[in-house]
Design a protein around this motif. Structure first.
Motif, PDB file in Angstrom:
ATOM      1  N   GLU A  27       0.816  -1.217   0.000  1.00  0.00           N
ATOM      2  CA  GLU A  27       0.000   0.000   0.000  1.00  0.00           C
ATOM      3  C   GLU A  27       0.848   1.264   0.000  1.00  0.00           C
ATOM      4  O   GLU A  27       0.348   2.352  -0.311  1.00  0.00           O
ATOM      5  CB  GLU A  27      -0.929  -0.006   1.221  1.00  0.00           C
ATOM      6  CG  GLU A  27      -1.951  -1.138   1.185  1.00  0.00           C
ATOM      7  CD  GLU A  27      -2.875  -1.109   2.386  1.00  0.00           C
ATOM      8  OE1 GLU A  27      -2.695  -0.210   3.243  1.00  0.00           O
ATOM      9  OE2 GLU A  27      -3.780  -1.974   2.470  1.00  0.00           O
ATOM     10  N   THR A  28       2.125   1.136   0.315  1.00  0.00           N
ATOM     11  CA  THR A  28       2.997   2.325   0.316  1.00  0.00           C
ATOM     12  C   THR A  28       3.580   2.604  -1.071  1.00  0.00           C
ATOM     13  O   THR A  28       4.238   3.627  -1.272  1.00  0.00           O
ATOM     14  CB  THR A  28       4.162   2.139   1.307  1.00  0.00           C
ATOM     15  OG1 THR A  28       5.002   1.079   0.850  1.00  0.00           O
ATOM     16  CG2 THR A  28       3.633   1.810   2.697  1.00  0.00           C
ATOM     17  N   SER A  44       3.427   3.772  -4.699  1.00  0.00           N
ATOM     18  CA  SER A  44       2.619   4.642  -5.550  1.00  0.00           C
ATOM     19  C   SER A  44       2.947   4.367  -7.016  1.00  0.00           C
ATOM     20  O   SER A  44       4.096   4.512  -7.445  1.00  0.00           O
ATOM     21  CB  SER A  44       2.917   6.112  -5.226  1.00  0.00           C
ATOM     22  OG  SER A  44       2.205   6.966  -6.093  1.00  0.00           O
ATOM     23  N   ASN A  66       0.943   4.227 -11.207  1.00  0.00           N
ATOM     24  CA  ASN A  66      -0.229   4.472 -12.050  1.00  0.00           C
ATOM     25  C   ASN A  66      -1.187   3.281 -11.984  1.00  0.00           C
ATOM     26  O   ASN A  66      -0.775   2.130 -12.073  1.00  0.00           O
ATOM     27  CB  ASN A  66       0.245   4.718 -13.487  1.00  0.00           C
ATOM     28  CG  ASN A  66      -0.898   4.988 -14.432  1.00  0.00           C
ATOM     29  OD1 ASN A  66      -1.575   4.075 -14.873  1.00  0.00           O
ATOM     30  ND2 ASN A  66      -1.099   6.255 -14.744  1.00  0.00           N
ATOM     31  N   GLU A  67      -2.463   3.584 -11.852  1.00  0.00           N
ATOM     32  CA  GLU A  67      -3.456   2.516 -11.699  1.00  0.00           C
ATOM     33  C   GLU A  67      -3.539   1.626 -12.935  1.00  0.00           C
ATOM     34  O   GLU A  67      -3.760   0.416 -12.827  1.00  0.00           O
ATOM     35  CB  GLU A  67      -4.830   3.125 -11.390  1.00  0.00           C
ATOM     36  CG  GLU A  67      -5.895   2.099 -11.009  1.00  0.00           C
ATOM     37  CD  GLU A  67      -5.492   1.280  -9.780  1.00  0.00           C
ATOM     38  OE1 GLU A  67      -5.865   0.081  -9.742  1.00  0.00           O
ATOM     39  OE2 GLU A  67      -4.820   1.823  -8.882  1.00  0.00           O
TER      40      GLU A  67
END
Length: 347
Positions: free
Chosen positions: A26-27, A29, A31-32
């Motif tokens: 979760e840390t 980052s 692009n989706e």
């Protein structure tokens, strides 16, 4: 079963990024769309964290491209065209961390067709009969046909532009004053399910030679000679051509090895190239430019055809595309000393 490195290569990201995405960091980052692409590829390549947790790299069948070839082992050694296609396939597959396995040759009497179903995709090189192509497709729909000129619209297909190039050769010869033509080439053939070779005259270069001749109303000034694809056949067919009266002023030969035989027959007859007969061929093998005189020939990039086959297979394996496509590979006419401009009566 794919590894993290395999997925990274296919997705175009680092192995570290794939690891963090698949471990739901979760840390991290990112692009989706990239995250989704990595997960989709991992699912399609059957990635398993359990099977990879000890760091072992598995090369499962789903990451293997099955290769089916129509030519024999001997012809692959003798003909650089097939060698270059295979080299392109292997080089591109290595780039994407895919395996290539020749599962059988079409001329083998015994073939295990069912095994095609376990591989990520199937690449078939050369002309096969329709029932043979359909049988391969029935076991694996991720099928890529290479060097196939039959109009199979439902399959991915890679071809050369030999049809158009034959017209270009004849247009060039015509512009140089030639009006009497001959074609020397091999018979076309397909390999059937049982490994038998079916031969026929409608080879793509021969067919387009005759089409151009008809379009230009030169039927009485042209002849076609076909046999096997060997240098020896080139000699024999050229001798048959040289018995004609009048002689052609220009000859289109379907392959450079055959052109070597044509050169021999013309020289043995005491004629000169291009003073008496101009010659244009196909393949542009290394020796062509060193022949005397240097042979004009059509250069193709057979290795790139192999690379393209893997790219199409990769798209199929990742389900990035479902629509079949046909790729026409451009070739280049290399005019050298074997073509002469002649003076004839203007039409």
């Amino acid at each position: 079963m794919a590894s993290i490195r395999d997925i990274a290569k296919m997705a175009g990201v680092s192995a570290a990024s794939v690891s963090r995405i698949l471990n739901n960091d979760e840390t991290f980052s990112i692009n989706e769309n990239t995250r989704k692409r990595v997960i989709d590829i991992a699912n399609k390549m059957n990635y398993s964290k359990e099977k990879n947790k000890h760091g072992s790299r598995s090369t499962g069948d789903e990451q293997t491209i099955a290769l089916v070839v129509r030519h024999s082992a001997e012809s692959e050694l003798d003909d650089p065209y097939f060698r270059y296609i295979r080299r392109g396939i292997e080089k591109e597959a290595e780039k994407w961390r895919l395996r290539v396995l020749r599962v059988f040759r079409m001329r083998d009497k015994e073939k295990d067709w069912e095994q095609l179903s376990k591989y990520g995709a199937v690449v078939m090189v050369g002309e096969m009969t329709q029932d043979a192509v359909e049988k391969a497709y029935s076991f694996n729909q991720k099928l890529i046909l290479v060097d196939t000129y039959t109009n199979y619209s439902q399959y991915d297909c890679i071809q050369t532009d030999f049809a158009d190039k034959t017209h270009e050769i004849l247009d060039t010869l015509y512009q140089n004053g030639h009006r009497r033509f001959a074609f020397i080439g091999g018979l076309a053939s397909k390999v059937a399910i049982d490994g038998q070779v079916v031969r026929y005259k409608e080879e793509v270069r021969a067919e387009n030679f005759q089409e151009w001749i008809k379009l230009n109303n030169l039927e009485d000034c042209a002849a076609v000679y076909q046999g096997s694809w060997s240098t020896e056949s080139g000699v024999a067919l050229a001798k048959e051509m040289l018995a004609a009266d009048p002689l052609p002023t220009a000859v289109v030969v379907a392959s450079d090895p055959m052109a070597v035989g044509v050169y021999r027959a013309i020289n043995d007859a005491g004629l000169r190239i291009p003073a008496d007969i101009s010659i244009v061929s196909f393949d542009d093998i290394d020796i062509a430019q060193y022949m005397t005189p240097a042979l004009s020939s059509v250069r193709m990039n057979a290795e790139e055809m192999g690379c393209l086959a893997v790219r199409l297979a990769k798209e199929r394996m990742l389900e990035e595309r479902i629509m079949p496509i046909r790729v026409i590979c451009s070739t280049e006419l290399k005019l050298r000393e074997s073509v002469k401009k002649i003076i004839e009566a203007v039409d």
